[in-house]
Design an enzyme around this catalytic site. Structure first.
Site, mmCIF file in Angstrom:
data_model
loop_
_atom_site.group_PDB
_atom_site.id
_atom_site.type_symbol
_atom_site.label_atom_id
_atom_site.label_comp_id
_atom_site.label_asym_id
_atom_site.label_seq_id
_atom_site.Cartn_x
_atom_site.Cartn_y
_atom_site.Cartn_z
ATOM 1 C CG ASN A 242 36.933 47.839 40.794
ATOM 2 O OD1 ASN A 242 37.198 48.602 39.880
ATOM 3 N ND2 ASN A 242 37.810 47.534 41.727
ATOM 4 C CG ASP B 111 40.485 46.658 38.913
ATOM 5 O OD1 ASP B 111 39.509 47.420 38.925
ATOM 6 O OD2 ASP B 111 41.593 46.984 39.366
#
Length: 169
Positions: free
Chosen positions: A34, A92
């Site tokens: 990610n 993230d």
């Protein structure tokens, strides 16, 4: 009507050569890459793995590799786990500051976890910014790169910090 089918491509980390535009896979030692960022000296690459959302054998962590000749990766290992007090969410978006600390957006757990987790260069959690919602991304900005911008599920947050982002992003 006929729809196009998205071709299957291995979830991995790819490098695009700025001169030729050639794309090459540099590692697939990660389940679901990610967010990513480089260390201040560009000698390490950090990548957040959100594979645990789809693969039971994946660990929700941030991995790190040594960058070789600006083109290849070597010696991949876990940098840090996103577990905190028995709760495990996901990192993230991630960014490095000038001291090599990694600032990771965090979420999918709830109160006391969601926000930003800050890790020292050795992977130890050294701080946290708690937000009332999931934080999906972070970026240093402002004229001195000392303002941290944080995107939430429905909000944009900003706070001045006592460091600077390592790179212009």
């Amino acid at each position: 009507t006929t729809g196009s089918v998205q071709p299957y491509q291995k979830e991995a980390v790819y490098r695009i050569d700025a001169q030729s535009g050639q794309v090459e896979k540099v590692t697939d030692e990660i389940f679901k890459p990610n967010g990513l960022c480089f260390s201040p000296d560009y000698k390490k690459l950090y990548v957040a793995d959100t594979g645990a959302s789809h693969y039971p054998e994946a660990s929700p962590n941030i991995k790190v590799w040594d960058v070789v000749d600006g083109r290849a990766l070597r010696d991949g290992k876990e940098f840090t786990s996103m577990e905190l007090d028995g709760e495990t969410g996901f990192a993230d978006g991630i960014r490095a500051d000038v001291d090599g600390n990694i600032w990771a957006s965090a979420g999918w757990v709830g109160d006391g976890y969601d926000g930003v987790h800050i890790f020292a260069p050795n992977g130890e959690r050294i701080g946290q910014i708690k937000l009332p919602e999931i934080c999906s991304n972070v970026c240093f900005g402002g004229t001195k790169r000392n303002r941290l911008f944080m995107t939430g599920s429905q909000s944009l947050y900003a706070v001045y910090v006592e460091t600077q982002g390592a790179h212009i992003t």
